[in-house]
Design a protein around this motif. Structure first.
Motif, PDB file in Angstrom:
ATOM      1  N   ARG A 418       0.856  -1.189   0.000  1.00  0.00           N
ATOM      2  CA  ARG A 418       0.000   0.000   0.000  1.00  0.00           C
ATOM      3  C   ARG A 418       0.890   1.236   0.000  1.00  0.00           C
ATOM      4  O   ARG A 418       1.959   1.238   0.614  1.00  0.00           O
ATOM      5  N   ILE A 419       0.423   2.291  -0.675  1.00  0.00           N
ATOM      6  CA  ILE A 419       1.265   3.485  -0.774  1.00  0.00           C
ATOM      7  C   ILE A 419       1.375   4.181   0.581  1.00  0.00           C
ATOM      8  O   ILE A 419       0.448   4.123   1.387  1.00  0.00           O
ATOM      9  N   PRO A 420       2.530   4.832   0.833  1.00  0.00           N
ATOM     10  CA  PRO A 420       2.688   5.564   2.096  1.00  0.00           C
ATOM     11  C   PRO A 420       1.680   6.703   2.192  1.00  0.00           C
ATOM     12  O   PRO A 420       1.253   7.267   1.175  1.00  0.00           O
ATOM     13  N   LYS A 421       1.311   7.062   3.390  1.00  0.00           N
ATOM     14  CA  LYS A 421       0.397   8.183   3.591  1.00  0.00           C
ATOM     15  C   LYS A 421       1.124   9.503   3.339  1.00  0.00           C
ATOM     16  O   LYS A 421       2.327   9.608   3.525  1.00  0.00           O
ATOM     17  N   GLY A 422       0.350  10.505   2.927  1.00  0.00           N
ATOM     18  CA  GLY A 422       0.890  11.858   2.793  1.00  0.00           C
ATOM     19  C   GLY A 422       1.425  12.219   1.429  1.00  0.00           C
ATOM     20  O   GLY A 422       1.858  13.360   1.217  1.00  0.00           O
ATOM     21  N   ILE A 423       1.396  11.283   0.458  1.00  0.00           N
ATOM     22  CA  ILE A 423       1.954  11.576  -0.866  1.00  0.00           C
ATOM     23  C   ILE A 423       1.170  12.681  -1.554  1.00  0.00           C
ATOM     24  O   ILE A 423       1.742  13.650  -2.074  1.00  0.00           O
ATOM     25  N   ARG A 424      -0.141  12.552  -1.570  1.00  0.00           N
ATOM     26  CA  ARG A 424      -0.954  13.562  -2.254  1.00  0.00           C
ATOM     27  C   ARG A 424      -0.866  14.918  -1.550  1.00  0.00           C
ATOM     28  O   ARG A 424      -0.852  15.959  -2.207  1.00  0.00           O
ATOM     29  N   THR A 425      -0.791  14.898  -0.230  1.00  0.00           N
ATOM     30  CA  THR A 425      -0.654  16.149   0.514  1.00  0.00           C
ATOM     31  C   THR A 425       0.636  16.866   0.142  1.00  0.00           C
ATOM     32  O   THR A 425       0.659  18.094  -0.044  1.00  0.00           O
ATOM     33  N   GLU A 426       1.725  16.102   0.002  1.00  0.00           N
ATOM     34  CA  GLU A 426       3.012  16.702  -0.364  1.00  0.00           C
ATOM     35  C   GLU A 426       2.966  17.277  -1.782  1.00  0.00           C
ATOM     36  O   GLU A 426       3.469  18.382  -2.031  1.00  0.00           O
ATOM     37  N   ILE A 427       2.348  16.557  -2.703  1.00  0.00           N
ATOM     38  CA  ILE A 427       2.251  17.062  -4.081  1.00  0.00           C
ATOM     39  C   ILE A 427       1.473  18.373  -4.112  1.00  0.00           C
ATOM     40  O   ILE A 427       1.892  19.341  -4.765  1.00  0.00           O
ATOM     41  N   ARG A 428       0.364  18.426  -3.390  1.00  0.00           N
ATOM     42  CA  ARG A 428      -0.454  19.638  -3.377  1.00  0.00           C
ATOM     43  C   ARG A 428       0.307  20.820  -2.785  1.00  0.00           C
ATOM     44  O   ARG A 428       0.196  21.958  -3.269  1.00  0.00           O
ATOM     45  N   ALA A 429       1.059  20.573  -1.729  1.00  0.00           N
ATOM     46  CA  ALA A 429       1.819  21.649  -1.102  1.00  0.00           C
ATOM     47  C   ALA A 429       2.866  22.207  -2.069  1.00  0.00           C
ATOM     48  O   ALA A 429       3.067  23.426  -2.166  1.00  0.00           O
ATOM     49  N   ILE A 430       3.536  21.319  -2.797  1.00  0.00           N
ATOM     50  CA  ILE A 430       4.540  21.744  -3.773  1.00  0.00           C
ATOM     51  C   ILE A 430       3.904  22.594  -4.864  1.00  0.00           C
ATOM     52  O   ILE A 430       4.414  23.665  -5.233  1.00  0.00           O
ATOM     53  N   MET A 431       2.773  22.134  -5.397  1.00  0.00           N
ATOM     54  CA  MET A 431       2.123  22.853  -6.485  1.00  0.00           C
ATOM     55  C   MET A 431       1.586  24.201  -6.036  1.00  0.00           C
ATOM     56  O   MET A 431       1.662  25.195  -6.779  1.00  0.00           O
ATOM     57  N   GLN A 432       1.069  24.270  -4.824  1.00  0.00           N
ATOM     58  CA  GLN A 432       0.535  25.535  -4.318  1.00  0.00           C
ATOM     59  C   GLN A 432       1.632  26.583  -4.193  1.00  0.00           C
ATOM     60  O   GLN A 432       1.409  27.772  -4.420  1.00  0.00           O
ATOM     61  N   GLU A 433       2.830  26.130  -3.825  1.00  0.00           N
ATOM     62  CA  GLU A 433       3.957  27.054  -3.672  1.00  0.00           C
ATOM     63  C   GLU A 433       4.588  27.415  -5.019  1.00  0.00           C
ATOM     64  O   GLU A 433       5.021  28.545  -5.226  1.00  0.00           O
ATOM     65  N   ALA A 434       4.642  26.455  -5.920  1.00  0.00           N
ATOM     66  CA  ALA A 434       5.396  26.645  -7.154  1.00  0.00           C
ATOM     67  C   ALA A 434       4.597  27.277  -8.282  1.00  0.00           C
ATOM     68  O   ALA A 434       5.157  27.956  -9.148  1.00  0.00           O
ATOM     69  N   ASP A 435       3.261  27.068  -8.292  1.00  0.00           N
ATOM     70  CA  ASP A 435       2.495  27.479  -9.472  1.00  0.00           C
ATOM     71  C   ASP A 435       1.109  27.982  -9.080  1.00  0.00           C
ATOM     72  O   ASP A 435       0.095  27.455  -9.531  1.00  0.00           O
ATOM     73  N   PHE A 436       1.069  29.004  -8.269  1.00  0.00           N
ATOM     74  CA  PHE A 436      -0.204  29.603  -7.866  1.00  0.00           C
ATOM     75  C   PHE A 436      -0.321  31.010  -8.436  1.00  0.00           C
ATOM     76  O   PHE A 436       0.417  31.919  -8.031  1.00  0.00           O
ATOM     77  N   VAL A 437      -1.211  31.211  -9.409  1.00  0.00           N
ATOM     78  CA  VAL A 437      -1.474  32.471 -10.118  1.00  0.00           C
ATOM     79  C   VAL A 437      -0.233  32.936 -10.888  1.00  0.00           C
ATOM     80  O   VAL A 437      -0.245  33.063 -12.108  1.00  0.00           O
ATOM     81  N   VAL A 438       0.842  33.237 -10.171  1.00  0.00           N
ATOM     82  CA  VAL A 438       2.099  33.644 -10.803  1.00  0.00           C
ATOM     83  C   VAL A 438       3.150  32.590 -10.473  1.00  0.00           C
ATOM     84  O   VAL A 438       3.518  32.428  -9.304  1.00  0.00           O
ATOM     85  N   PRO A 439       3.651  31.847 -11.454  1.00  0.00           N
ATOM     86  CA  PRO A 439       4.607  30.776 -11.172  1.00  0.00           C
ATOM     87  C   PRO A 439       5.890  31.295 -10.549  1.00  0.00           C
ATOM     88  O   PRO A 439       6.352  32.402 -10.857  1.00  0.00           O
ATOM     89  N   ASP A 440       6.490  30.505  -9.664  1.00  0.00           N
ATOM     90  CA  ASP A 440       7.782  30.804  -9.061  1.00  0.00           C
ATOM     91  C   ASP A 440       8.800  29.850  -9.681  1.00  0.00           C
ATOM     92  O   ASP A 440       8.822  28.668  -9.352  1.00  0.00           O
ATOM     93  N   PRO A 441       9.660  30.335 -10.608  1.00  0.00           N
ATOM     94  CA  PRO A 441      10.570  29.435 -11.344  1.00  0.00           C
ATOM     95  C   PRO A 441      11.483  28.608 -10.444  1.00  0.00           C
ATOM     96  O   PRO A 441      11.716  27.429 -10.712  1.00  0.00           O
ATOM     97  N   GLU A 442      12.011  29.218  -9.383  1.00  0.00           N
ATOM     98  CA  GLU A 442      12.921  28.480  -8.498  1.00  0.00           C
ATOM     99  C   GLU A 442      12.181  27.362  -7.767  1.00  0.00           C
ATOM    100  O   GLU A 442      12.651  26.214  -7.692  1.00  0.00           O
ATOM    101  N   LYS A 443      11.004  27.674  -7.225  1.00  0.00           N
ATOM    102  CA  LYS A 443      10.222  26.656  -6.522  1.00  0.00           C
ATOM    103  C   LYS A 443       9.695  25.602  -7.494  1.00  0.00           C
ATOM    104  O   LYS A 443       9.553  24.435  -7.127  1.00  0.00           O
ATOM    105  N   ALA A 444       9.426  26.019  -8.725  1.00  0.00           N
ATOM    106  CA  ALA A 444       8.957  25.062  -9.731  1.00  0.00           C
ATOM    107  C   ALA A 444      10.048  24.042 -10.044  1.00  0.00           C
ATOM    108  O   ALA A 444       9.773  22.841 -10.168  1.00  0.00           O
ATOM    109  N   ALA A 445      11.295  24.498 -10.181  1.00  0.00           N
ATOM    110  CA  ALA A 445      12.406  23.587 -10.480  1.00  0.00           C
ATOM    111  C   ALA A 445      12.636  22.606  -9.337  1.00  0.00           C
ATOM    112  O   ALA A 445      12.795  21.394  -9.548  1.00  0.00           O
ATOM    113  N   ALA A 446      12.650  23.125  -8.106  1.00  0.00           N
ATOM    114  CA  ALA A 446      12.850  22.257  -6.947  1.00  0.00           C
ATOM    115  C   ALA A 446      11.670  21.297  -6.779  1.00  0.00           C
ATOM    116  O   ALA A 446      11.850  20.115  -6.470  1.00  0.00           O
ATOM    117  N   GLY A 447      10.460  21.801  -7.000  1.00  0.00           N
ATOM    118  CA  GLY A 447       9.268  20.969  -6.871  1.00  0.00           C
ATOM    119  C   GLY A 447       9.242  19.864  -7.908  1.00  0.00           C
ATOM    120  O   GLY A 447       8.856  18.724  -7.609  1.00  0.00           O
TER     121      GLY A 447
END
Length: 497
Positions: A418-447
């Protein structure tokens, strides 16, 4: 259960249902939906459907131009022309199917105005147009003897085999508990909706995990412009993952957008003010937040007649009362939120993908209609026009192509973990920081680097093919594709600095 179908449609929003109704009645059709048939992004659509139905004061040319302007002229002109020219006919057909659009005092269809439109051309059923259309389409679909519907089923495998397709669906009802069902189809229509659940906050339904796009990508279909993500400026600012939308039509009826000081501010950023296209208003809010140092914003229509507000927006009014706000009296807290995807599975004017026999319609597709930003109320219209086109194309092919059904079997045991818990939560957090309204190139690369790791782990970890696993893999795939597209487009990406 039947195993062989002429057409399998995955998804039961407007695109899937309307497409099914236009398939030849001699074709055996299966519609598969993840939850209840009524649950889709289409059902959540509040504003309406845009179409030129009053040629005495409106013109298809104006609708085309408005669509191009809203999309930053990154639209496909042929697709836009098809949308606007054929849209009125499809809307009239909805009326023939029983869809009840609101009328004015003279008995004419009431047309409202929304951001980016130069003329009032939005047909609506109060503030729950999508639900009205979906419900009436469901009634009509259920009358068709050639159509079978599977609810509570998720397609976890889709492969092109010979001249047809093999499908692995997890089926769950009173007789089946997540049982693998293997199906064969001559043609497949992907109508799986949006990708909202890849972000922390979205107006999309719980099923919007981008499954159809992920399946198409795995098959080698061309995916285009996945960074073209629309953030609606006026979602209710509650602290819940699925945020309630305050329809654009509220601003169309005169609502004012206010900052933390109770001041209108949008004309500071665009002369069209509150009725500028959605991306412009969302970026205006972010700029105003930076200017005043506060993320508190409000939508206020309380100066209008309370009776008008309650009759025009009954669903929004009732939902806000539950949250402790009275639309007739209170400014409503709002904030931008992920709402729609303009990119997706690349298709031609027949909704055909680059994989022979595979079609994509609705939000999961990239027709080129919307460009970099969707014009309000063009989404339901796109679903109607292009699902009808897909059905017509399949009908024509089915008359000349021999029926061929491949062996649909998939490996019986593809993992036990079974997949570990928290995977989807981590993906959402990354996307919210990296690509919300105005993309952040540095956070997008790290994400992107981190999400690529997550996706590899999901693919290579020997995990059980469950509903949870498949949605997590879909989200990881979609997040990778979005951030890759952001990185490749750079300053050309929507919202880029």
């Amino acid at each position: 259960m039947e195993q062989n179908y002429d057409v399998v449609i995955i998804g039961t929003g407007v695109a899937g249902l309307y497409g099914a109704l236009h398939l030849d009645k001699r074709l055996k059709v299966l519609i598969i939906c993840k939850r209840d048939i009524t649950l889709s992004n289409s059902s959540l659509a509040q504003g309406g459907v845009a179409a030129v139905t009053r040629p005495d004061y409106d013109d298809v040319r104006y609708h085309i131009e408005d669509t191009l302007i809203a999309g930053g002229h990154q639209n496909d002109l042929a697709a836009v022309t098809k949308l606007c020219e054929e849209g009125p006919k499809e809307v009239r057909h909805l009326m023939e199917l029983g869809v009840d659009f609101d009328t004015d005092a003279e008995g004419k269809t009431h047309l409202t105005l929304e951001g980016g439109h130069s003329k009032p051309r939005i047909l609506h059923h109060k503030d729950c147009t999508g639900r009205e259309i979906v419900n009436k389409l469901i009634l009509n679909v259920k009358k068709q003897e050639n159509i079978t519907i599977w609810e509570h089923s998720i397609v976890v495998g889709l492969e092109k085999r010979g001249d047809g397709f093999a499908i692995d669906a997890l089926y769950d009802d009173e007789h089946h508990d997540n049982e693998h069902c293997f199906l064969a189809a001559r043609y497949v229509m992907l109508c799986t909706g949006g990708i909202g659940r890849v972000y922390r906050y979205t107006t999309n339904s719980a099923i919007a995990t981008g499954d159809g796009i992920a399946l198409a990508y795995q098959m080698g279909a061309r995916i285009k412009n996945l960074s073209f993500v629309q953030f609606h400026p006026t979602a209710f600012a509650g602290n819940v993952r699925e945020r309630f939308l305050i329809s654009e039509s509220v601003r169309g009826e005169g609502a004012k957008l206010l900052n933390c000081h109770g001041q209108q501010f949008m004309t500071r950023y665009d002369p069209r003010g509150e009725l500028a296209p959605r991306d412009v208003v969302s970026k205006g809010i972010m700029a105003e937040q930076k200017r005043v140092g506060s993320d508190k914003f409000y939508l206020d229509i309380s100066y209008k007649d309370p009776k008008f507000i309650k009759e025009r927006f009954p669903m929004i009014y009732a939902a806000l009362l539950v949250e402790g706000y009275d639309l007739t009296k209170d400014p409503i807290p709002v904030y931008p939120c992920q709402h729609y995807l303009m990119g997706g599975i690349d298709v031609d004017l027949n909704s055909a993908t680059t994989v022979d026999g595979l079609y994509a319609c609705g939000e999961c597709s990239h027709t080129g209609v919307h460009g970099a930003n969707r014009l309000a109320s063009n989404s339901l219209l796109e679903a109607l026009v292009f699902s009808h086109a897909a059905a017509n194309h399949i009908n024509a092919r089915s008359l000349t192509e021999p029926a061929s059904y491949p062996d649909p079997a998939f490996p019986a045991d593809r993992g036990r973990n079974r997949i570990p818990k928290g995977i989807r939560t981590e993906i959402r957090a990354i996307m919210q920081e990296a690509d919300f309204v105005v993309p952040d190139p540095e956070k997008a690369a790290a994400g992107l680097a981190r999400i690529l790791e997550i996706r590899r782990m999901l693919l290579d970890g020997g995990f059980m093919m469950s509903h949870d696993y498949f949605e997590a893999l879909s989200l990881a795939t979609i997040a990778c594709l979005i951030l890759q597209d952001v990185s490749e487009k750079g300053d050309a990406a929507p919202g880029a600095r």
